[in-house]
Design a protein around this motif. Sequence first.
Motif, mmCIF file in Angstrom:
data_model
loop_
_atom_site.group_PDB
_atom_site.id
_atom_site.type_symbol
_atom_site.label_atom_id
_atom_site.label_comp_id
_atom_site.label_asym_id
_atom_site.label_seq_id
_atom_site.Cartn_x
_atom_site.Cartn_y
_atom_site.Cartn_z
ATOM 1 N N UNK A 105 0.799 -1.218 0.000
ATOM 2 C CA UNK A 105 0.000 0.000 0.000
ATOM 3 C C UNK A 105 0.830 1.265 0.000
ATOM 4 N N UNK A 106 2.076 1.177 0.500
ATOM 5 C CA UNK A 106 2.827 2.423 0.618
ATOM 6 C C UNK A 106 4.206 2.310 -0.032
ATOM 7 N N UNK A 107 4.253 1.647 -1.166
ATOM 8 C CA UNK A 107 5.503 1.567 -1.910
ATOM 9 C C UNK A 107 5.885 2.963 -2.409
ATOM 10 N N UNK A 108 4.894 3.713 -2.845
ATOM 11 C CA UNK A 108 5.140 5.054 -3.379
ATOM 12 C C UNK A 108 4.701 6.115 -2.382
ATOM 13 N N UNK A 109 5.537 7.152 -2.247
ATOM 14 C CA UNK A 109 5.183 8.266 -1.353
ATOM 15 C C UNK A 109 4.382 9.315 -2.107
ATOM 16 N N UNK A 110 4.752 9.494 -3.372
ATOM 17 C CA UNK A 110 4.121 10.550 -4.170
ATOM 18 C C UNK A 110 3.867 10.044 -5.592
ATOM 19 N N UNK A 111 2.761 9.312 -5.774
ATOM 20 C CA UNK A 111 2.482 8.773 -7.113
ATOM 21 C C UNK A 111 2.333 9.912 -8.129
ATOM 22 N N UNK A 112 2.837 9.677 -9.312
ATOM 23 C CA UNK A 112 2.730 10.690 -10.369
ATOM 24 C C UNK A 112 1.308 10.726 -10.920
ATOM 25 N N UNK A 113 0.815 11.931 -11.187
ATOM 26 C CA UNK A 113 -0.517 12.075 -11.771
ATOM 27 C C UNK A 113 -0.397 12.307 -13.273
ATOM 28 N N UNK A 151 -3.661 -4.095 -9.488
ATOM 29 C CA UNK A 151 -3.188 -2.765 -9.099
ATOM 30 C C UNK A 151 -1.670 -2.811 -9.091
ATOM 31 N N UNK A 152 -1.055 -1.826 -9.709
ATOM 32 C CA UNK A 152 0.409 -1.780 -9.833
ATOM 33 C C UNK A 152 0.978 -0.533 -9.176
ATOM 34 N N UNK A 153 2.124 -0.713 -8.514
ATOM 35 C CA UNK A 153 2.900 0.446 -8.083
ATOM 36 C C UNK A 153 4.329 0.242 -8.555
ATOM 37 N N UNK A 154 4.774 1.112 -9.427
ATOM 38 C CA UNK A 154 6.112 0.972 -10.011
ATOM 39 C C UNK A 154 6.933 2.243 -9.767
ATOM 40 N N UNK A 155 8.026 2.118 -9.039
ATOM 41 C CA UNK A 155 8.884 3.289 -8.829
ATOM 42 C C UNK A 155 9.497 3.805 -10.138
ATOM 43 N N UNK A 156 9.639 5.117 -10.216
ATOM 44 C CA UNK A 156 10.317 5.787 -11.337
ATOM 45 C C UNK A 156 11.181 6.866 -10.685
ATOM 46 N N UNK A 188 3.165 11.912 -17.509
ATOM 47 C CA UNK A 188 3.041 11.891 -16.055
ATOM 48 C C UNK A 188 3.721 13.108 -15.437
ATOM 49 N N UNK A 189 3.143 13.590 -14.359
ATOM 50 C CA UNK A 189 3.728 14.715 -13.630
ATOM 51 C C UNK A 189 4.831 14.239 -12.696
ATOM 52 N N UNK A 190 5.188 15.084 -11.727
ATOM 53 C CA UNK A 190 6.292 14.735 -10.829
ATOM 54 C C UNK A 190 5.833 13.732 -9.772
ATOM 55 N N UNK A 191 6.809 13.014 -9.222
ATOM 56 C CA UNK A 191 6.517 12.025 -8.194
ATOM 57 C C UNK A 191 7.531 10.914 -8.250
ATOM 58 N N UNK A 192 7.312 9.892 -7.408
ATOM 59 C CA UNK A 192 8.323 8.824 -7.311
ATOM 60 C C UNK A 192 7.925 7.531 -7.997
ATOM 61 N N UNK A 193 6.779 7.541 -8.703
ATOM 62 C CA UNK A 193 6.428 6.311 -9.413
ATOM 63 C C UNK A 193 5.052 6.380 -10.024
ATOM 64 N N UNK A 194 4.662 5.243 -10.594
ATOM 65 C CA UNK A 194 3.355 5.163 -11.254
ATOM 66 C C UNK A 194 2.458 4.194 -10.505
ATOM 67 N N UNK A 195 1.215 4.624 -10.336
ATOM 68 C CA UNK A 195 0.198 3.748 -9.798
ATOM 69 C C UNK A 195 -0.829 3.531 -10.908
ATOM 70 N N UNK A 196 -1.194 2.266 -11.145
ATOM 71 C CA UNK A 196 -2.152 1.958 -12.216
ATOM 72 C C UNK A 196 -3.101 0.860 -11.761
ATOM 73 N N UNK A 197 -4.323 0.920 -12.259
ATOM 74 C CA UNK A 197 -5.347 -0.048 -11.901
ATOM 75 C C UNK A 197 -6.020 -0.583 -13.158
ATOM 76 N N UNK A 198 -6.282 -1.873 -13.160
ATOM 77 C CA UNK A 198 -7.164 -2.421 -14.195
ATOM 78 C C UNK A 198 -8.500 -2.736 -13.547
ATOM 79 N N UNK A 199 -9.431 -1.806 -13.679
ATOM 80 C CA UNK A 199 -10.767 -1.995 -13.101
ATOM 81 C C UNK A 199 -11.746 -2.504 -14.146
ATOM 82 N N UNK A 200 -11.226 -2.937 -15.292
ATOM 83 C CA UNK A 200 -12.090 -3.411 -16.371
ATOM 84 C C UNK A 200 -12.179 -4.933 -16.313
ATOM 85 N N UNK A 201 -12.839 -5.519 -17.296
ATOM 86 C CA UNK A 201 -13.020 -6.976 -17.297
ATOM 87 C C UNK A 201 -12.105 -7.650 -18.312
ATOM 88 N N UNK A 202 -11.186 -6.864 -18.908
ATOM 89 C CA UNK A 202 -10.260 -7.409 -19.906
ATOM 90 C C UNK A 202 -8.823 -7.080 -19.519
#
Length: 302
Positions: free
Chosen positions: A8-16, A190-195, A228-242
């Motif tokens: 849940x807290x891999x990223x401190x400031x996810x990029x928007x 749900x993915x959290x990937x540092x950048x 993506x804006x500034x931050x320490x990584x990317x957060x992404x979700x697949x909320x679809x059915x594919x």
Amino acid sequence: MPGSDQNCDVLKEPRLVERKFLARPQHEGAGAIVRRSIGRFELRYFDPFLALDEFSVTAPAGFPDHPHRGFETVTYMLQGSVAHEDFEGHKGTIGAGDLQWMTAGRGIVHSEMPAAQGTQKGLQLWINLSSKHKMIEPRYQEVPSKNIAEAVEDGIKVRVIAGEALGTKSPIYTRTPTMYLDFTLKPGNHLQQPVPTSWNAFVYVLEGEGVFGNLKSSAASAHHLLLLGTGDGLEAWNNSSKPLRFILVGGEPLGEPLVQYGPFVMNTQEEIDKTIDDFENCVNGFEKARHWRSESALSLEM
Ligand code: FJE
Ligand code: FE
């Protein structure tokens, strides 16, 4: 704390997501079609990235004999295959899932043409080189699909083209520090990937629909580029059915002046004038262009 979700807290400031573009098809090369996102007129440059093309070529269309100087081209095939050959005699085929990381440096002249029936699809990313590396010797790094580093964790699959993800590293040397990850997320994942925070980063969606940056943002579908804006990584979700497939690419900005003339990318107008001169006179790295024509070009003349 036992039982807590460490993820849940891999990223401190996810990029928007700061900007979103739909890459529409346009003609390039000889009858080829590309969906250009970076490199189009609304987005000339996203330092250090000069262009991102999702290309689609069916014979006899292709990218016949042309030069490059001052940057790298990264070709990652999605479907079918492309035959390449250059003026040094370096040639081969890039098939589905294969990677070619070409550092053009001081100069490459080559052709990139369909190598199979049907439509060949892939991504080509142009990465700028810093002023001190623009004139280096050309170099290829080629990785067949079966050797591309892959990792799977909790329904998330990643193919590590460059950089590192889920504890897996790519062997590619990036002259301009770059990461390039091909993610596939199953529905519900749900993915959290540092950048690295100082890098520029973007997402390009290949398949399905994903939510990026913030759970409240609207979903993005295929052919969309998300800056993506500034931050320490990317957060992404697949909320679809594919399944959701996208690439995440990041790079250290060079912060240098840029003058581009088609396939020549330098820092000043003088250097561009010199490059055009070098190419026309076949000197300073373009020596072998004098008598060279690709086999694909020659075969068309028969
Ligand atoms: C190029 C026009 C071009 N995107 N994607 C002008 F089309 C090209 C070029 C490509 C290219 C090649 C592949 Cl395999 C995939 C591409 C543009 O070759 F270099 C210039 N200058
Ligand atoms: Fe090329």
